[in-house]
Scaffold this active site. Structure first.
Site, PDB file in Angstrom:
ATOM      1  N   TRP A 120       0.812  -1.224   0.000  1.00  0.00           N
ATOM      2  CA  TRP A 120       0.000   0.000   0.000  1.00  0.00           C
ATOM      3  C   TRP A 120       0.843   1.270   0.000  1.00  0.00           C
ATOM      4  CZ3 TRP A 120       1.736   2.586   4.137  1.00  0.00           C
ATOM      5  CH2 TRP A 120       2.207   1.845   5.222  1.00  0.00           C
ATOM      6  N   ASN A 121       2.166   1.166   0.260  1.00  0.00           N
ATOM      7  CA  ASN A 121       2.903   2.429   0.459  1.00  0.00           C
ATOM      8  C   ASN A 121       3.237   3.157  -0.841  1.00  0.00           C
ATOM      9  OD1 ASN A 121       4.835   0.544  -0.164  1.00  0.00           O
ATOM     10  ND2 ASN A 121       6.325   1.257   1.320  1.00  0.00           N
ATOM     11  N   LYS A 137      -2.342  -8.337  -8.069  1.00  0.00           N
ATOM     12  CA  LYS A 137      -3.139  -8.221  -6.839  1.00  0.00           C
ATOM     13  C   LYS A 137      -2.626  -7.022  -6.045  1.00  0.00           C
ATOM     14  CE  LYS A 137      -3.980  -9.295  -2.304  1.00  0.00           C
ATOM     15  NZ  LYS A 137      -4.039  -7.855  -1.986  1.00  0.00           N
ATOM     16  N   PRO A 138      -3.360  -5.900  -6.104  1.00  0.00           N
ATOM     17  CA  PRO A 138      -2.927  -4.717  -5.339  1.00  0.00           C
ATOM     18  C   PRO A 138      -3.253  -4.886  -3.854  1.00  0.00           C
ATOM     19  CG  PRO A 138      -4.746  -4.185  -6.868  1.00  0.00           C
ATOM     20  CD  PRO A 138      -4.623  -5.671  -6.827  1.00  0.00           C
ATOM     21  N   ALA A 139      -2.643  -4.054  -3.021  1.00  0.00           N
ATOM     22  CA  ALA A 139      -2.928  -4.090  -1.579  1.00  0.00           C
ATOM     23  C   ALA A 139      -4.382  -3.693  -1.329  1.00  0.00           C
ATOM     24  CB  ALA A 139      -1.998  -3.131  -0.847  1.00  0.00           C
ATOM     25  N   SER A 140      -5.007  -4.329  -0.335  1.00  0.00           N
ATOM     26  CA  SER A 140      -6.434  -4.086  -0.084  1.00  0.00           C
ATOM     27  C   SER A 140      -6.706  -2.674   0.425  1.00  0.00           C
ATOM     28  CB  SER A 140      -6.961  -5.094   0.941  1.00  0.00           C
ATOM     29  OG  SER A 140      -6.843  -6.383   0.401  1.00  0.00           O
ATOM     30  N   GLY A 182       6.690  -6.236  -0.645  1.00  0.00           N
ATOM     31  CA  GLY A 182       5.960  -6.191   0.625  1.00  0.00           C
ATOM     32  C   GLY A 182       6.873  -6.604   1.760  1.00  0.00           C
ATOM     33  N   SER A 183       6.264  -7.121   2.819  1.00  0.00           N
ATOM     34  CA  SER A 183       7.058  -7.447   4.008  1.00  0.00           C
ATOM     35  C   SER A 183       7.853  -8.737   3.803  1.00  0.00           C
ATOM     36  CB  SER A 183       6.123  -7.599   5.206  1.00  0.00           C
ATOM     37  OG  SER A 183       5.218  -8.655   4.948  1.00  0.00           O
ATOM     38  N   GLU A 203      10.950  -8.007  -3.353  1.00  0.00           N
ATOM     39  CA  GLU A 203      11.381  -6.696  -2.840  1.00  0.00           C
ATOM     40  C   GLU A 203      10.777  -6.582  -1.451  1.00  0.00           C
ATOM     41  OE1 GLU A 203      13.476  -4.761  -4.189  1.00  0.00           O
ATOM     42  OE2 GLU A 203      13.573  -5.554  -6.217  1.00  0.00           O
ATOM     43  N   CYS A 222      10.098   1.472   2.209  1.00  0.00           N
ATOM     44  CA  CYS A 222      11.034   0.390   2.524  1.00  0.00           C
ATOM     45  C   CYS A 222      12.462   0.908   2.618  1.00  0.00           C
ATOM     46  CB  CYS A 222      10.936  -0.684   1.458  1.00  0.00           C
ATOM     47  SG  CYS A 222      11.166  -0.009  -0.182  1.00  0.00           S
ATOM     48  N   GLU A 274      11.396  -2.759  11.783  1.00  0.00           N
ATOM     49  CA  GLU A 274      11.092  -1.755  10.767  1.00  0.00           C
ATOM     50  C   GLU A 274      10.059  -0.793  11.374  1.00  0.00           C
ATOM     51  OE1 GLU A 274       9.449  -3.534   7.204  1.00  0.00           O
ATOM     52  OE2 GLU A 274      10.370  -1.999   5.941  1.00  0.00           O
TER      53      GLU A 274
HETATM   54  P1  NAP Z   1       2.501  -6.902   3.305  1.00  0.00           P
HETATM   55  O1  NAP Z   1       1.638  -7.046   4.480  1.00  0.00           O
HETATM   56  O2  NAP Z   1       3.578  -7.906   3.086  1.00  0.00           O
HETATM   57  O3  NAP Z   1       1.524  -6.845   2.048  1.00  0.00           O
HETATM   58  C1  NAP Z   1       1.983  -6.690   0.739  1.00  0.00           C
HETATM   59  C2  NAP Z   1       1.019  -7.330  -0.223  1.00  0.00           C
HETATM   60  O4  NAP Z   1       0.971  -8.729   0.048  1.00  0.00           O
HETATM   61  C3  NAP Z   1      -0.415  -6.822  -0.120  1.00  0.00           C
HETATM   62  O5  NAP Z   1      -0.984  -6.807  -1.395  1.00  0.00           O
HETATM   63  C4  NAP Z   1      -1.066  -7.882   0.752  1.00  0.00           C
HETATM   64  O6  NAP Z   1      -2.458  -8.010   0.554  1.00  0.00           O
HETATM   65  C5  NAP Z   1      -0.378  -9.122   0.217  1.00  0.00           C
HETATM   66  N1  NAP Z   1      -0.444 -10.272   1.101  1.00  0.00           N
HETATM   67  C6  NAP Z   1      -0.614 -10.313   2.444  1.00  0.00           C
HETATM   68  N2  NAP Z   1      -0.667 -11.606   2.872  1.00  0.00           N
HETATM   69  C7  NAP Z   1      -0.542 -12.377   1.770  1.00  0.00           C
HETATM   70  C8  NAP Z   1      -0.545 -13.790   1.552  1.00  0.00           C
HETATM   71  N3  NAP Z   1      -0.654 -14.656   2.543  1.00  0.00           N
HETATM   72  N4  NAP Z   1      -0.418 -14.236   0.281  1.00  0.00           N
HETATM   73  C9  NAP Z   1      -0.304 -13.364  -0.736  1.00  0.00           C
HETATM   74  N5  NAP Z   1      -0.306 -12.034  -0.599  1.00  0.00           N
HETATM   75  C10 NAP Z   1      -0.416 -11.541   0.649  1.00  0.00           C
HETATM   76  O7  NAP Z   1       3.239  -5.495   3.270  1.00  0.00           O
HETATM   77  P2  NAP Z   1       2.607  -4.052   3.447  1.00  0.00           P
HETATM   78  O8  NAP Z   1       2.341  -3.830   4.888  1.00  0.00           O
HETATM   79  O9  NAP Z   1       1.521  -3.836   2.457  1.00  0.00           O
HETATM   80  O10 NAP Z   1       3.834  -3.141   2.958  1.00  0.00           O
HETATM   81  C11 NAP Z   1       4.850  -2.747   3.774  1.00  0.00           C
HETATM   82  C12 NAP Z   1       6.065  -3.652   3.602  1.00  0.00           C
HETATM   83  O11 NAP Z   1       6.496  -3.630   2.247  1.00  0.00           O
HETATM   84  C13 NAP Z   1       7.255  -3.162   4.399  1.00  0.00           C
HETATM   85  O12 NAP Z   1       7.900  -4.245   5.003  1.00  0.00           O
HETATM   86  C14 NAP Z   1       8.143  -2.519   3.340  1.00  0.00           C
HETATM   87  O13 NAP Z   1       9.494  -2.456   3.680  1.00  0.00           O
HETATM   88  C15 NAP Z   1       7.896  -3.403   2.170  1.00  0.00           C
HETATM   89  N6  NAP Z   1       8.239  -2.723   0.916  1.00  0.00           N
HETATM   90  C16 NAP Z   1       9.359  -3.121   0.239  1.00  0.00           C
HETATM   91  C17 NAP Z   1       9.717  -2.468  -0.937  1.00  0.00           C
HETATM   92  C18 NAP Z   1      10.946  -2.865  -1.691  1.00  0.00           C
HETATM   93  O14 NAP Z   1      11.074  -2.457  -2.836  1.00  0.00           O
HETATM   94  N7  NAP Z   1      11.845  -3.639  -1.129  1.00  0.00           N
HETATM   95  C19 NAP Z   1       8.931  -1.431  -1.422  1.00  0.00           C
HETATM   96  C20 NAP Z   1       7.799  -1.051  -0.715  1.00  0.00           C
HETATM   97  C21 NAP Z   1       7.471  -1.716   0.450  1.00  0.00           C
HETATM   98  P3  NAP Z   1      -3.522  -7.296   1.524  1.00  0.00           P
HETATM   99  O15 NAP Z   1      -3.284  -5.841   1.374  1.00  0.00           O
HETATM  100  O16 NAP Z   1      -4.830  -7.735   0.962  1.00  0.00           O
HETATM  101  O17 NAP Z   1      -3.256  -7.782   2.903  1.00  0.00           O
END
Ligand code: NAP
Length: 485
Positions: free
Chosen positions: A156-157, A180-183, A233-234, A255, A289, A386
């Site tokens: 979502w960020n 699949k975008p973030a919810s 994502g995370s 990433e 991130c 983080e």
């Molecule tokens: P997240 O909780 O890992 O969610 C990211 C995406 O994964 C969302 O679309 C989420 O869907 C989905 N997701 C969650 N559980 C899943 C599962 N079991 N199976 C498949 N998909 C699933 O991360 P976030 O809180 O949105 O984003 C913050 C994190 O992203 C931080 O850790 C940040 O450092 C990292 N990030 C990294 C980068 C990079 O380039 N390295 C860039 C930006 C962000 P829902 O929204 O529907 O839960």
């Protein structure tokens, strides 16, 4: 305002070129973080819709993979133009669902468009090889081919630009996709469907499904037609997806999370370091991130840096992202605020001294005061976790080698920054830091021309740069024999 955004604001899945609801008709609410109020809803889809999206992408791959690089570059260039022509509308939509200041949203749309242009150009330079043959009557050819259906899952960020880095190379390489975008921020993801359709991307070449993360993610990783998973994502969810993808041995790009150190040496230009610190810490309210998590400042300049940083931070204007002059929007939701409060309480309990902010902002909802904590200690939670919020813990160090050792003392390895005007030190420290991205005397370094990716548990593979498209290509070796030469 909504008139402008409404053209791009879709509340349906895009499957095989059609905008459709979830099979059950169920929806998920999407809230504006600045008000806590709903701005609409999107389909709460699951396995079945995802499977149909994969089948549509698989069917479209047959013909899309045979288009020429020039044809695909033209589509990408048109998408780029549509984005820039509608930068204001797309930025408003982004701010509405994500909260960041409008100027940052405009920047995100612009860099997303720049990624598309970069990959439009790179796609035309996907060269193979003719390798000198050890056999007189055989020739060796190496070809690059699109991997097939790509599944992209994003956070979502940066709901728009994180997709640009995936859509750009996927289309350039001749791959089709399921997104699949973030919810919490699905609209900027769904807007990609409108942009792609208007640019003439064939039906089925890009599909977008919103809803249950575990069901959609489960199907994307299980289905044999999906050849690649690209995830931002995370680290926690990245590990789950890696495990799930193992069964069908998919190509993966990850990433993931970061824990960026920012080191200020005695020789640094302190004003420049403070400016870089503001950009590297407080952009997107600390929710990136690559945001600095830990500031390490050498003893001789420690007090000066803390004082100047606190002064600048006190001057950051907090407000709704759509309000003119805002430089700090709200956090994404109340959970994020609670986590930041917990981390601050832990730091204060262990000797941290608040020199700016420290509390929820008077605007309420999920607004938080930009914060600086001096006298940070290694044992605080902010050292390892983080933060993902506008909180800057500042640690003091004496020796260069200690700063490098402390900076590397984490399982993450995404971004790091350091400020120094000592040339020898610049090289020693740069070579010693175990990070995929290093900013030397710069606080913001992302650009499509450079590779972006983490070491250690921050990820696998690179997005952007000359190598970014390789992640979407398979290598095929062809040996042509019996030539009678
Ligand atoms: P997240 O909780 O890992 O969610 C990211 C995406 O994964 C969302 O679309 C989420 O869907 C989905 N997701 C969650 N559980 C899943 C599962 N079991 N199976 C498949 N998909 C699933 O991360 P976030 O809180 O949105 O984003 C913050 C994190 O992203 C931080 O850790 C940040 O450092 C990292 N990030 C990294 C980068 C990079 O380039 N390295 C860039 C930006 C962000 P829902 O929204 O529907 O839960």
């Amino acid at each position: 305002m909504l008139q402008k955004t409404s053209h791009f604001m879709r509340q349906a899945n895009l499957i095989g070129g059609e905008w459709v609801a979830a099979d059950s008709g169920a929806t998920l609410d999407v809230n504006n973080p600045a008000t806590g109020l709903s701005i609409g809803n999107v389909p709460k889809s699951g396995k079945a819709e995802t499977r149909r999206a994969i089948e549509a992408a698989d069917a479209a791959f047959e013909s899309f993979s045979k288009t020429t690089a020039n044809e695909r570059a033209k589509i990408l260039r048109t998408m780029h133009d549509i984005m820039l022509d509608n930068q204001d509308a797309l930025a408003e939509l982004l701010t509405l669902e994500q909260g960041k200041p409008l100027a940052e949203s405009k920047g995100e749309i612009a860099i997303g468009a720049a990624y598309l242009m970069w990959f439009a150009e790179e796609g035309r330079r996907v060269y193979g090889d003719l390798v000198p043959s050890p056999w007189a009557d055989r020739r060796i050819m190496v070809r690059k081919e699109p991997v097939g259906v790509v599944a992209a899952i994003t956070p979502w960020n940066f709901p728009s630009s994180m997709l640009a880095r995936k859509i750009g190379p996927a289309i350039a390489a001749g791959c089709t996709s399921v997104i699949k975008p973030a919810s919490q921020t699905p609209y900027s993801g769904l807007a990609w469907g409108v942009i792609a359709q208007e640019a003439g991307l064939p039906a089925g070449a890009m599909n977008i499904v919103t809803g249950s993360a575990s069901e959609i993610g489960g199907e994307l990783t299980r289905h044999p037609a999906v050849k690649k998973i690209t995830f931002t994502g995370s680290t926690e969810i990245g590990k789950i997806l890696l495990k799930q993808s193992a069964n069908t041995v998919k190509k993966v790009s990850m990433e993931l999370g970061g824990n960026a150190p920012f080191i200020v040496f005695n020789s640094a230009d302190i004003d420049r370091a403070v400016e870089g610190a503001i950009a590297a810490k407080y952009r997107n309210s600390g929710q990136t991130c690559v945001c600095t998590n830990r500031f390490y400042v050498q003893s001789r300049v420690y007090n000066k840096f803390v004082e100047k940083l606190a002064e600048k931070v006190e001057g950051l204007k907090v407000g709704p992202g759509l309000e003119a002059g805002t430089v700090q929007g709200p956090l994404i939701d109340n959970n994020a605020v609670e986590k930041v409060e917990e981390l601050i309480a832990d730091a204060v309990g262990k000797g941290g001294r608040i020199v700016a902010g420290g509390k929820r902002h008077e605007l309420g909802h999920s607004f938080f005061q930009p914060t600086v904590i001096a006298d940070a200690k290694h044992r605080m939670r902010v050292t390892k976790e983080e933060i993902f919020g506008p909180v800057a813990p500042v640690y003091k160090f004496t020796k260069e080698e200690d700063a490098v050792r402390l900076a590397n003392d984490t399982q993450y390895g995404l971004a790091c920054y350091f400020y120094s005007n000592d040339l020898g030190q610049v090289f020693r420290v740069m070579e010693g830091l175990k990070y995929g991205l290093v900013g030397v005397n710069e606080g913001i370094i992302t650009t499509p021309e450079a590779p972006f990716g983490g070491m250690k548990e921050s990820g696998l593979g690179s997005e952007g740069g000359r190598h970014g498209i390789d992640e979407y290509l398979d290598t095929k070796y062809v040996c042509i024999g019996g030539l009678g030469l």
